[in-house]
Design an enzyme around this catalytic site. Structure first.
Site, PDB file in Angstrom:
ATOM      1  N   ASP A 135       0.847  -1.194   0.000  1.00  0.00           N
ATOM      2  CA  ASP A 135       0.000   0.000   0.000  1.00  0.00           C
ATOM      3  C   ASP A 135       0.882   1.244   0.000  1.00  0.00           C
ATOM      4  OD1 ASP A 135      -2.397   1.291  -0.104  1.00  0.00           O
ATOM      5  OD2 ASP A 135      -2.772   1.246   2.044  1.00  0.00           O
ATOM      6  N   HIS A 142      -4.582  13.857   0.938  1.00  0.00           N
ATOM      7  CA  HIS A 142      -4.810  13.066   2.143  1.00  0.00           C
ATOM      8  C   HIS A 142      -3.584  13.110   3.048  1.00  0.00           C
ATOM      9  CE1 HIS A 142      -5.948   9.716   4.753  1.00  0.00           C
ATOM     10  NE2 HIS A 142      -4.780   9.167   4.481  1.00  0.00           N
ATOM     11  N   GLU A 211     -10.810   4.016   3.980  1.00  0.00           N
ATOM     12  CA  GLU A 211      -9.917   4.800   3.134  1.00  0.00           C
ATOM     13  C   GLU A 211     -10.161   4.399   1.682  1.00  0.00           C
ATOM     14  OE1 GLU A 211      -5.873   5.713   4.403  1.00  0.00           O
ATOM     15  OE2 GLU A 211      -6.143   4.320   6.069  1.00  0.00           O
ATOM     16  N   GLU A 213      -9.226   4.067  -2.059  1.00  0.00           N
ATOM     17  CA  GLU A 213      -8.023   3.994  -2.873  1.00  0.00           C
ATOM     18  C   GLU A 213      -8.341   3.377  -4.232  1.00  0.00           C
ATOM     19  OE1 GLU A 213      -4.643   2.286  -0.989  1.00  0.00           O
ATOM     20  OE2 GLU A 213      -5.255   2.868   1.042  1.00  0.00           O
ATOM     21  N   ASP A 245      -9.126   0.468   2.309  1.00  0.00           N
ATOM     22  CA  ASP A 245      -8.072   0.109   3.260  1.00  0.00           C
ATOM     23  C   ASP A 245      -8.586   0.425   4.664  1.00  0.00           C
ATOM     24  OD1 ASP A 245      -5.614  -0.414   4.504  1.00  0.00           O
ATOM     25  OD2 ASP A 245      -4.908   1.623   4.161  1.00  0.00           O
ATOM     26  N   ARG A 249      -7.807   3.720  13.717  1.00  0.00           N
ATOM     27  CA  ARG A 249      -6.939   4.880  13.920  1.00  0.00           C
ATOM     28  C   ARG A 249      -6.320   4.925  15.314  1.00  0.00           C
ATOM     29  NH1 ARG A 249      -5.717   6.290   8.844  1.00  0.00           N
ATOM     30  NH2 ARG A 249      -7.535   6.928   7.625  1.00  0.00           N
ATOM     31  N   GLN A 252      -3.577   2.395  15.356  1.00  0.00           N
ATOM     32  CA  GLN A 252      -2.511   2.903  14.497  1.00  0.00           C
ATOM     33  C   GLN A 252      -1.679   3.970  15.200  1.00  0.00           C
ATOM     34  OE1 GLN A 252      -4.003   4.484  10.804  1.00  0.00           O
ATOM     35  NE2 GLN A 252      -1.994   5.030  10.025  1.00  0.00           N
ATOM     36  N   LYS A 265      -4.052  -2.232  10.392  1.00  0.00           N
ATOM     37  CA  LYS A 265      -4.418  -2.355   8.982  1.00  0.00           C
ATOM     38  C   LYS A 265      -4.630  -3.810   8.549  1.00  0.00           C
ATOM     39  CE  LYS A 265      -3.492   2.027   7.571  1.00  0.00           C
ATOM     40  NZ  LYS A 265      -4.336   2.898   6.741  1.00  0.00           N
ATOM     41  N   THR A 269      -8.876  -5.712   4.169  1.00  0.00           N
ATOM     42  CA  THR A 269      -8.794  -4.784   3.035  1.00  0.00           C
ATOM     43  C   THR A 269      -9.787  -5.275   1.998  1.00  0.00           C
ATOM     44  OG1 THR A 269      -6.435  -4.406   3.440  1.00  0.00           O
ATOM     45  CG2 THR A 269      -7.296  -3.792   1.274  1.00  0.00           C
ATOM     46  N   GLU A 382     -10.248  12.528   8.083  1.00  0.00           N
ATOM     47  CA  GLU A 382     -10.184  13.898   7.577  1.00  0.00           C
ATOM     48  C   GLU A 382     -11.496  14.637   7.804  1.00  0.00           C
ATOM     49  OE1 GLU A 382      -7.938  13.837   3.524  1.00  0.00           O
ATOM     50  OE2 GLU A 382      -8.623  11.795   3.943  1.00  0.00           O
TER      51      GLU A 382
END
Length: 435
Positions: A135, A142, A211, A213, A245, A249, A252, A265, A269, A382
């Site tokens: 990834d 972002h 997320e 992608e 993804d 948080r 993480q 993560k 996925t 975000e």
């Protein structure tokens, strides 16, 4: 125009012809092609002499037929771009109203009944056997937005960001197809202690996120120790999917120093089931985000200025995110894939510059793609400014995802007049954490 009815709003127009792996209640996993509301059963098509007009020699026809009998796309991809590009063009001709091969399927109603399966009757599967998954982090808006949240605008982007496509190695075993539920992960997170400090505890994530992608499947291997030159990197791509993804948080934030994401993560996925071939997206090439004159120039092994595609090295794919809460769906973001600082060929060139050998079926994610305006964010992190503000979604608010929330991604290029080239939808529902 096609001789079968294809809605002008279908992502799977004649201009697309994406490949995937499907099954039905009476048929095992097999290769299919999406066309309108139908799936063309490729093995059935082959066995009934559907490839009679394909322009390949006898040896290649035998190899192609064998690859098309497999339960993944790895064999087809490994035959090389001339073969799968030719196959895609041939299928387009078979389905054109004025195509060169009307006798193959258009005038053969019995074969149509055998090999055209209503999409509503199929179950989709992960299209490739994925050996490795990497990834990247090339969505610069972002990256900047997240950097501002954690480090402030002055230090938002790390010094290496404009020099190379940043990436990390993900977990291939937990890549799942659209529609698979994703269980909320448990992990170490920092929680307030009685003395005012924070201490790590094993806990279900409270900051589950998505997320958006774009991802690419590798279609051509390179030998160990032999980097892929930037001018040849595009030939190593088979096609694209959209990808979620999923991220925890809070897990993480505690674990990522110093080696980056790990358990935050690796729990899941999600990818869309239909792989849009590279050829289908050629008409939608565009220039990536502009670098400022003060930004460092990329090193020669990443320089695409001499590419046949320069300066249009990325694609203008329109992306949208819907969140369904208690049965009510709401559009929460829209953005474009053109906001990528690096292209997929640059990702391949950098991935292999050390001599790392990519293999057919490897998955490469772009990293989260966001636009520059409010409402174009590619993640809840975000939207909620790191969980500091409520995001109004219909009659409720969210800072991160809650159990039962369903995230739906959609992406499409082109317009109805010329035929949409889309990925369909990518859907996933957050399930409660394991007890």
């Amino acid at each position: 125009m096609s001789w079968i009815n294809i809605s002008k709003n279908s992502h799977f127009s004649l201009a697309n012809i994406p490949f995937g792996i499907f099954s039905t209640t009476v048929q095992s996993k097999r290769i299919g092609v999406a066309i309108g509301d139908y799936v063309l059963d490729i093995p059935g098509f082959v066995r009934n002499e559907g490839l009679t007009g394909l322009d390949v020699n006898t040896r290649n026809l035998l190899e192609t037929s064998k690859a098309l009998e497999q339960q993944t796309l790895n064999g087809l991809a490994s035959l090389g771009k001339p073969v799968h590009s030719g196959l895609r063009r041939y299928i387009q001709e078979v389905f054109k109203s004025d195509g060169r091969y009307p006798d193959v399927l258009q005038k053969n109603s019995q074969l149509q009944q055998k090999v055209l399966v209503p999409m509503s009757d199929v179950t989709m599967h992960v299209p490739f056997e994925i050996g490795d998954y990497t990834d990247f982090y090339v969505g610069c808006n972002h990256a900047y937005n997240c950097g501002c949240i954690f480090r402030g605008p002055q230090n938002a982007l790390q010094p290496n960001y404009y020099h190379l496509p940043v990436g990390y190695h993900g977990r291939a075993s937990s890549v799942v197809v659209s529609g698979t539920g994703i269980r909320r992960p448990k992990g170490q997170i920092l929680v307030p202690a009685d003395d005012g400090t924070t201490q790590p505890e094993l806990h279900a994530s409270k900051k589950m996120d998505y997320e958006f992608e774009i991802a690419a499947f590798v279609g051509k291997s390179n030998n160990l120790g032999e980097p892929v030159p930037i001018g040849q990197a595009n030939d190593h791509l088979f096609g694209f999917v959209i990808m979620n993804d999923w991220s925890a948080r809070d897990i993480q934030a505690w674990e990522y120093v110093p080696l980056g994401p790990f358990t935050s993560k690796n729990f899941g996925t999600s990818i869309s089931p239909w792989v849009v071939h590279t050829d289908a997206l050629e008409p939608f090439r565009c220039e990536p985000i502009k670098r400022k004159e003060s930004d460092p120039k990329v090193q020669p092994y990443l320089d695409e200025s001499a590419s046949e595609f320069s300066p249009k090295t990325v694609h203008d794919i329109q992306m949208s995110i819907d969140l369904t809460i208690s049965g009510e769906s709401h559009r929460i973001s829209q953005m474009s894939a053109k906001y990528m600082l690096y292209s997929f060929p640059q990702m391949i060139a950098h991935h292999t510059v050390t001599g790392c050998n990519l293999r057919v079926g490897d998955l490469l994610g772009s990293g989260t793609i966001s636009g520059t305006e409010s409402g174009t964010e590619g993640s809840m992190l975000e939207l909620s400014q790191g969980g500091k503000r409520d995001v109004v979604i219909g009659s409720v608010t969210r800072r991160f995802l809650e159990d039962g929330d369903t995230v739906t991604f959609s992406a499409v290029a082109g317009d109805a007049a010329t035929g949409l080239v889309g990925f369909g939808t990518l859907e996933g529902t957050v399930l409660p954490a394991a007890k």
